[in-house]
Design a protein around this motif. Sequence first.
Motif, short mmCIF file in Angstrom:
data_model
loop_
_atom_site.label_atom_id
_atom_site.label_comp_id
_atom_site.label_asym_id
_atom_site.label_seq_id
_atom_site.Cartn_x
_atom_site.Cartn_y
_atom_site.Cartn_z
N ASN A 78 0.92 -1.20 -0.22
CA ASN A 78 -0.05 0.01 0.01
C ASN A 78 0.84 1.34 0.04
O ASN A 78 0.34 2.37 -0.65
N SER A 87 -5.06 0.74 -4.16
CA SER A 87 -4.84 0.10 -2.84
C SER A 87 -4.72 -1.66 -3.07
O SER A 87 -4.93 -1.97 -4.10
N GLU A 137 -5.74 -4.83 -0.62
CA GLU A 137 -6.35 -5.30 0.39
C GLU A 137 -6.64 -6.69 0.51
O GLU A 137 -6.49 -7.46 -0.58
#
Length: 158
Positions: free
Chosen positions: A30, A40, A42
Amino acid sequence: MAAKIIIRAGGSMRAGPERDMVDDYINRANLLARQTGFLSVEEQAVDVRSCKSREEETQKLFDSIPNSALCFALDERGKAFASRQMAKTLSQARDEGQAEIYLVIGAAEGFEPSAIPASARKWALGPQTWPHKLVRVMIAEQTYRALSILAGTPYHRD
């Protein structure tokens, strides 16, 4: 358009060294995401405890992924990618306007091959069989490595 990279896995990981490593690599990734054109990185854990078969687990892992997303199923029958090739694949997807890129890891018993969507690309980490927790660590690390290649950092060495 910036893309989001999502590592999606069956089951959850409890606290421990593997969990710490996954978190560390996702945090590192990130830090590089924005400068490499990604929104991003995740992780999504999918609860598959109520599933009664490997086929049902596989379907649950893929069901809520948008049809427009680029999806990789981590599968021993897939194609092995070198780290630079993974970086190139992610950057091409980003450049083509892909909004979401899913790296999907099966539950403990893996995927039911017939239940993997035809649109999913199969990616293998090699011919070995790996423990589920380590696959999560390896995918998080390879995602970080790919972004570090795109950012031009000295992390990856050929």
